[in-house]
Design a protein around this motif. Structure first.
Motif, PDB file in Angstrom:
ATOM      1  N   THR A  52       0.813  -1.221   0.000  1.00 27.31           N
ATOM      2  CA  THR A  52       0.000   0.000   0.000  1.00 27.31           C
ATOM      3  C   THR A  52       0.846   1.270   0.000  1.00 27.31           C
ATOM      4  O   THR A  52       0.304   2.359  -0.168  1.00 27.31           O
ATOM      5  CB  THR A  52      -0.948   0.031   1.208  1.00 27.31           C
ATOM      6  N   ALA A  53       2.159   1.141   0.215  1.00 23.88           N
ATOM      7  CA  ALA A  53       3.052   2.302   0.227  1.00 23.88           C
ATOM      8  C   ALA A  53       4.292   1.973  -0.594  1.00 23.88           C
ATOM      9  O   ALA A  53       5.210   1.317  -0.103  1.00 23.88           O
ATOM     10  CB  ALA A  53       3.436   2.676   1.651  1.00 23.88           C
ATOM     11  N   LEU A  79       1.075  19.152   7.670  1.00 26.07           N
ATOM     12  CA  LEU A  79       2.345  18.444   7.480  1.00 26.07           C
ATOM     13  C   LEU A  79       2.462  17.883   6.066  1.00 26.07           C
ATOM     14  O   LEU A  79       3.503  17.992   5.418  1.00 26.07           O
ATOM     15  CB  LEU A  79       2.487  17.308   8.503  1.00 26.07           C
ATOM     16  N   VAL A  80       1.393  17.277   5.570  1.00 20.66           N
ATOM     17  CA  VAL A  80       1.408  16.639   4.249  1.00 20.66           C
ATOM     18  C   VAL A  80       1.436  17.671   3.128  1.00 20.66           C
ATOM     19  O   VAL A  80       2.092  17.465   2.095  1.00 20.66           O
ATOM     20  CB  VAL A  80       0.189  15.694   4.107  1.00 20.66           C
ATOM     21  N   ASP A  81       0.738  18.784   3.313  1.00 17.54           N
ATOM     22  CA  ASP A  81       0.593  19.774   2.246  1.00 17.54           C
ATOM     23  C   ASP A  81       1.780  20.731   2.119  1.00 17.54           C
ATOM     24  O   ASP A  81       1.878  21.461   1.135  1.00 17.54           O
ATOM     25  CB  ASP A  81      -0.692  20.583   2.430  1.00 17.54           C
ATOM     26  N   PHE A  88       4.054  12.507   4.113  1.00 20.16           N
ATOM     27  CA  PHE A  88       3.056  12.207   3.089  1.00 20.16           C
ATOM     28  C   PHE A  88       2.026  11.259   3.670  1.00 20.16           C
ATOM     29  O   PHE A  88       2.117  10.819   4.816  1.00 20.16           O
ATOM     30  CB  PHE A  88       3.717  11.628   1.823  1.00 20.16           C
ATOM     31  N   THR A  89       1.018  10.950   2.884  1.00 24.09           N
ATOM     32  CA  THR A  89       0.005   9.988   3.282  1.00 24.09           C
ATOM     33  C   THR A  89      -0.293   9.101   2.084  1.00 24.09           C
ATOM     34  O   THR A  89       0.184   9.352   0.972  1.00 24.09           O
ATOM     35  CB  THR A  89      -1.260  10.681   3.834  1.00 24.09           C
ATOM     36  N   ILE A  90      -1.045   8.046   2.321  1.00 21.53           N
ATOM     37  CA  ILE A  90      -1.448   7.106   1.270  1.00 21.53           C
ATOM     38  C   ILE A  90      -2.929   6.795   1.472  1.00 21.53           C
ATOM     39  O   ILE A  90      -3.492   7.086   2.531  1.00 21.53           O
ATOM     40  CB  ILE A  90      -0.614   5.804   1.315  1.00 21.53           C
ATOM     41  N   LEU A 100       3.063   9.679   7.217  1.00 20.18           N
ATOM     42  CA  LEU A 100       4.176   8.779   6.955  1.00 20.18           C
ATOM     43  C   LEU A 100       5.403   9.612   6.633  1.00 20.18           C
ATOM     44  O   LEU A 100       5.292  10.710   6.066  1.00 20.18           O
ATOM     45  CB  LEU A 100       3.864   7.871   5.762  1.00 20.18           C
ATOM     46  N   VAL A 101       6.568   9.073   6.961  1.00 16.02           N
ATOM     47  CA  VAL A 101       7.822   9.710   6.581  1.00 16.02           C
ATOM     48  C   VAL A 101       8.876   8.611   6.472  1.00 16.02           C
ATOM     49  O   VAL A 101       8.901   7.679   7.275  1.00 16.02           O
ATOM     50  CB  VAL A 101       8.251  10.808   7.584  1.00 16.02           C
TER      51      VAL A 101
END
Length: 138
Positions: A52-53, A79-81, A88-90, A100-101
């Motif tokens: 998934t990642a 944080l993601v933007d 990031f995210t999934i 996620l990092v």
């Protein structure tokens, strides 16, 4: 210039927060939890490679992902933007307030920035009284 974050800083920062312990969650996922004991809730997880990642450049699952809980959707989005941050995210985390990092990209953050994100995660999962005492002492 502040000190760049390193992968080993994650454990140092987590261990320095009150009432934390390193254990497992979701079966065998290495996880930092608060408070210690059976009621501990995960705030930083070392995610196993999973389909998934995947790295868009190679198509291979990421090997070094951390999952860090955020206090809410607004904090997650900020944080993601932010294009200057490595978070990031999934799709798998679409309904989860966590980012996620890659550990290999932690150097894009300062140690202080990493401490702030982890401390926010800890505070969100810690018992309210424990978090209140921690911030009152700080």
């Amino acid at each position: 210039m502040s000190t760049p974050a390193r992968p080993e800083d994650v454990d140092e920062i987590c261990a320095a927060l009150p009432q934390t312990e390193f254990g497992t969650s979701w079966g065998d996922v290495p996880t930092w939890k608060v408070p210690r004991g059976e009621k501990g809730r995960g705030f930083v997880l070392y995610r196993h490679p999973h389909h998934t990642a995947v790295d868009p450049a190679t198509g291979e699952p990421y090997q070094d992902l951390l999952v860090i809980v955020t206090p809410g959707p607004g904090e997650k989005a900020s944080l993601v933007d932010d294009p200057d941050l490595p978070f990031f995210t999934i799709d798998h985390f679409a309904r989860t307030n966590a980012v996620l990092v890659q550990q290999s990209r932690l150097g894009e953050l300062s140690r202080d920035e990493l401490r702030e994100v982890i401390t926010d995660a800890w505070a969100h999962r810690a018992p309210a009284r424990l978090a209140k005492e921690f911030f009152a002492d700080g």
